[in-house]
Design an enzyme around this catalytic site. Structure first.
Site, PDB file in Angstrom:
ATOM      1  N   GLU A 293      -1.694   4.558  13.710  1.00 18.85           N
ATOM      2  CA  GLU A 293      -2.206   4.392  12.348  1.00 18.85           C
ATOM      3  C   GLU A 293      -3.608   4.978  12.249  1.00 18.85           C
ATOM      4  O   GLU A 293      -3.972   5.584  11.234  1.00 18.85           O
ATOM      5  CB  GLU A 293      -2.213   2.909  11.963  1.00 18.85           C
ATOM      6  CG  GLU A 293      -0.836   2.273  11.917  1.00 18.85           C
ATOM      7  CD  GLU A 293       0.085   2.952  10.921  1.00 18.85           C
ATOM      8  OE1 GLU A 293      -0.361   3.214   9.781  1.00 18.85           O
ATOM      9  OE2 GLU A 293       1.234   3.244  11.277  1.00 18.85           O
ATOM     10  N   TRP A 296      -3.048   8.609  11.873  1.00 19.88           N
ATOM     11  CA  TRP A 296      -2.748   9.100  10.528  1.00 19.88           C
ATOM     12  C   TRP A 296      -4.033   9.308   9.730  1.00 19.88           C
ATOM     13  O   TRP A 296      -4.153  10.260   8.964  1.00 19.88           O
ATOM     14  CB  TRP A 296      -1.815   8.138   9.796  1.00 19.88           C
ATOM     15  CG  TRP A 296      -1.525   8.581   8.397  1.00 19.88           C
ATOM     16  CD1 TRP A 296      -2.082   8.101   7.244  1.00 19.88           C
ATOM     17  CD2 TRP A 296      -0.645   9.643   7.998  1.00 19.88           C
ATOM     18  NE1 TRP A 296      -1.594   8.781   6.149  1.00 19.88           N
ATOM     19  CE2 TRP A 296      -0.709   9.734   6.579  1.00 19.88           C
ATOM     20  CE3 TRP A 296       0.195  10.517   8.684  1.00 19.88           C
ATOM     21  CZ2 TRP A 296       0.032  10.655   5.857  1.00 19.88           C
ATOM     22  CZ3 TRP A 296       0.932  11.450   7.955  1.00 19.88           C
ATOM     23  CH2 TRP A 296       0.849  11.511   6.567  1.00 19.88           C
ATOM     24  N   TRP A 324       7.630  16.379 -14.241  1.00 20.50           N
ATOM     25  CA  TRP A 324       7.107  15.027 -14.425  1.00 20.50           C
ATOM     26  C   TRP A 324       7.304  14.570 -15.860  1.00 20.50           C
ATOM     27  O   TRP A 324       7.310  15.379 -16.790  1.00 20.50           O
ATOM     28  CB  TRP A 324       5.622  14.982 -14.080  1.00 20.50           C
ATOM     29  CG  TRP A 324       5.269  15.410 -12.693  1.00 20.50           C
ATOM     30  CD1 TRP A 324       4.567  16.527 -12.326  1.00 20.50           C
ATOM     31  CD2 TRP A 324       5.602  14.743 -11.470  1.00 20.50           C
ATOM     32  NE1 TRP A 324       4.446  16.589 -10.964  1.00 20.50           N
ATOM     33  CE2 TRP A 324       5.067  15.509 -10.413  1.00 20.50           C
ATOM     34  CE3 TRP A 324       6.293  13.564 -11.175  1.00 20.50           C
ATOM     35  CZ2 TRP A 324       5.197  15.138  -9.080  1.00 20.50           C
ATOM     36  CZ3 TRP A 324       6.429  13.196  -9.843  1.00 20.50           C
ATOM     37  CH2 TRP A 324       5.885  13.975  -8.815  1.00 20.50           C
ATOM     38  N   ASN A 359       0.515  -1.947   3.595  1.00 18.85           N
ATOM     39  CA  ASN A 359       0.894  -0.542   3.674  1.00 18.85           C
ATOM     40  C   ASN A 359       2.365  -0.298   3.342  1.00 18.85           C
ATOM     41  O   ASN A 359       2.709   0.675   2.657  1.00 18.85           O
ATOM     42  CB  ASN A 359       0.598   0.006   5.071  1.00 18.85           C
ATOM     43  CG  ASN A 359       0.834   1.504   5.153  1.00 18.85           C
ATOM     44  OD1 ASN A 359       0.206   2.276   4.443  1.00 18.85           O
ATOM     45  ND2 ASN A 359       1.761   1.914   6.000  1.00 18.85           N
ATOM     46  N   TRP A 377       2.261  12.013  -9.091  1.00 16.51           N
ATOM     47  CA  TRP A 377       1.609  11.240  -8.035  1.00 16.51           C
ATOM     48  C   TRP A 377       0.114  11.101  -8.263  1.00 16.51           C
ATOM     49  O   TRP A 377      -0.511  10.131  -7.831  1.00 16.51           O
ATOM     50  CB  TRP A 377       1.877  11.865  -6.660  1.00 16.51           C
ATOM     51  CG  TRP A 377       1.344  13.267  -6.471  1.00 16.51           C
ATOM     52  CD1 TRP A 377       2.012  14.434  -6.653  1.00 16.51           C
ATOM     53  CD2 TRP A 377       0.033  13.635  -6.026  1.00 16.51           C
ATOM     54  NE1 TRP A 377       1.206  15.519  -6.378  1.00 16.51           N
ATOM     55  CE2 TRP A 377      -0.012  15.053  -5.986  1.00 16.51           C
ATOM     56  CE3 TRP A 377      -1.101  12.923  -5.675  1.00 16.51           C
ATOM     57  CZ2 TRP A 377      -1.156  15.766  -5.601  1.00 16.51           C
ATOM     58  CZ3 TRP A 377      -2.253  13.628  -5.289  1.00 16.51           C
ATOM     59  CH2 TRP A 377      -2.265  15.021  -5.254  1.00 16.51           C
ATOM     60  N   TRP A 400      -0.295   9.675  -0.731  1.00 18.59           N
ATOM     61  CA  TRP A 400       0.433   9.844  -1.992  1.00 18.59           C
ATOM     62  C   TRP A 400       1.291  11.102  -1.958  1.00 18.59           C
ATOM     63  O   TRP A 400       2.444  11.101  -2.414  1.00 18.59           O
ATOM     64  CB  TRP A 400      -0.536   9.884  -3.172  1.00 18.59           C
ATOM     65  CG  TRP A 400      -0.807   8.511  -3.712  1.00 18.59           C
ATOM     66  CD1 TRP A 400      -1.837   7.686  -3.400  1.00 18.59           C
ATOM     67  CD2 TRP A 400       0.021   7.787  -4.636  1.00 18.59           C
ATOM     68  NE1 TRP A 400      -1.711   6.494  -4.077  1.00 18.59           N
ATOM     69  CE2 TRP A 400      -0.591   6.527  -4.835  1.00 18.59           C
ATOM     70  CE3 TRP A 400       1.195   8.071  -5.313  1.00 18.59           C
ATOM     71  CZ2 TRP A 400      -0.039   5.563  -5.685  1.00 18.59           C
ATOM     72  CZ3 TRP A 400       1.731   7.116  -6.160  1.00 18.59           C
ATOM     73  CH2 TRP A 400       1.122   5.878  -6.340  1.00 18.59           C
TER      74      TRP A 400
END
Length: 494
Positions: A293, A296, A324, A359, A377, A400
């Protein structure tokens, strides 16, 4: 006379000094730039500049402003305990720092690297200005395990896939040792004017919406260390198996402390290794998952450094033609936790109340906005930026885009979370939903994730009136999945 030169008078004969410019490194321990400033042998003037207009970075959201107030309060106290003062100034960073350098007879300035394009640009400008005036500028990596420019693929380019990136980081071995907090010299800021932190109005007043944040969080370096110690002691063992359970308080919640630099990833890494050594590696697999993590986070900053448009533009340009939908009404329902899907609504309400979201639920809520509602997004990223205490330009954007399918190493477009199954799997008894969606508190476990499907007598006995006390789903999951797959076909073969 511009604010910042002097308050009354600063002696022309003041001795040579150094400036230390605090940014997102609000700690004393393992702060390479701060240690270098005090090791230079001159008195050090510590300053924090709130520049929300001209430094090329994104203004903080409301929840982050609240955190910053607490973090600066803690930093002021830590410095004061050792005879140092933190000078606070608000305005254009370049002008303020140049004024302070003149007033304090500074010969050098020190700071920690930052990685947004806007932040790097202003740092380059300030560097040139200082060097042209004969001052030394020294900057250091203090917030990442490794500098983004120091990690390259075999072909010499930046990484775009997480697994080989993280392998390359691990192959480098242990990061540098943790740097102890420096011995602080006496403050040289006594004759210089400082803003009062309360005057910055970082904390909401009318209305005061931060009660939930105060109940959940304690900003500051000491609190970060306490949280790391508690996590390693109580929750690292079993982390890999339980980390996706929002109904269990087993995650580290170190993300806001990392975002403001109250703790460094190097400290976390070595803390994990020390814990493993003390417990005979019994939690080795859990430690690997936890450190991934942290990986990331590193990967997200690597992407932001090499692809500076990450927060605003599709990493995968095919998504530039994605169809969209204009969903102002549905966006508002998502923001307020009124979608009719309990796990999504619980997450959005947790975010609003506490400034943080688990998360796993972040992924579920983001997938719902993007793939069920077909809302861009970037609308979700903006909402998270304003409401998260751990809002981070790299993590926020990379995550995202990962959910959207438009990012680096992204989830495939056809991966559409089923919010019902996700809730049943990761909140099996509905404890998380009941905590943040209390109108569903009396529903039996069997129906807590599908209240619309509960028999009428169950709803009546639970005090639920569909569409009144709790909304019906704003879109049917099967219909939403079908619509999303059709939309993704538009870009699939481009």
């Amino acid at each position: 006379m511009r604010q910042g030169i002097v308050e009354d008078a600063v002696q022309d004969t003041v001795q040579d000094t150094s400036l230390f410019w605090f940014r997102n490194d609000l700690r004393l321990t393992d702060n390479p730039a701060l240690s270098a400033a005090f090791a230079a042998g001159r008195p050090v003037l510590c300053v924090y500049v709130l520049d929300e207009e001209s430094d090329g970075t994104r203004p903080l959201g409301g929840a982050s402003r609240w955190w910053l107030h607490g973090s600066l309060t803690a930093l002021q106290a830590a410095l004061s305990a050792q005879g140092q003062r933190l000078l606070l100034r608000r305005g254009p960073a370049k002008e303020i720092l140049l004024d302070l350098a003149q007033a304090a007879n500074a010969r050098a300035i020190f700071w920690t690297h930052r990685y947004t394009a806007g932040g790097r640009a202003i740092d380059d400008t300030i560097r040139r200005e200082f060097e042209q005036r004969g001052l030394s500028v020294q900057s250091y990596n203090g917030n990442l395990l490794h500098e983004p420019c120091g990690l390259q693929t075999a072909s010499g380019g930046p990484y775009r896939v997480f697994t080989p990136f993280w392998r390359a980081v691990r192959d480098r071995g242990m990061p540098r040792p943790v740097i102890p907090a420096p011995s602080l010299s006496e403050s040289v800021a006594l004759g210089l004017a400082s803003d009062q932190l309360d005057d910055w109005r970082l904390v909401p007043r009318k209305p005061d919406w931060a009660a939930g944040l105060r109940a959940c969080w304690e900003p500051g370096e000491a609190a970060a260390q306490k949280r790391l110690t508690g996590f390693l002691r109580d929750h690292l063992s079993g982390y890999a198996a339980r980390r996706d359970r929002p109904d269990l308080d087993v995650t580290s919640r170190l993300s806001p402390h990392l975002a403001f630099g109250e703790i460094s990833p190097v400290q976390i890494w070595h803390g994990v290794q020390a814990h493993l050594a003390a417990c005979d590696d019994r939690a080795a697999d859990d430690a690997d998952k936890f450190l991934s993590e942290l990986g990331w986070r590193e990967f997200s900053h690597h992407l932001l450094f090499h692809f500076p448009s990450l927060p605003t533009g599709n990493f995968d340009p095919r998504f530039d033609i994605f169809p969209w939908r204009d969903g102002d009404d549905t966006l508002r329902k998502w923001q307020r936790g009124l979608t009719g899907y309990p796990i999504v609504d619980a997450g959005m309400r947790q975010l609003w109340q506490t400034g943080w979201m688990h998360n796993r639920v972040r992924m579920i809520a983001a997938s719902f906005l993007i793939k069920h509602l077909l809302i861009d997004w970037r609308a979700g990223e903006r909402w998270f930026w304003d409401t998260l205490v751990d809002a981070d330009p790299a993590n926020n954007a990379a995550s995202w885009q990962w959910v959207a399918g438009s990012g680096a190493d992204a989830a495939p477009y056809f991966r559409i979370f089923n919010p019902i199954l996700q809730g049943q799997k990761f909140d099996p008894q509905g404890h998380y939903v009941r905590q943040f969606v209390p109108e569903l508190a009396d529903l039996p476990d069997k129906h807590v994730h599908t209240p619309w499907a509960a028999p009428e007598h169950i709803l009546r006995d639970s005090g639920i009136s569909p569409g009144r006390t709790y909304p019906a789903p704003i879109i049917d999951h099967k219909e939403a999945r079908k619509r999303a797959l059709a939309a993704f076909e538009v870009i699939k073969h481009r």
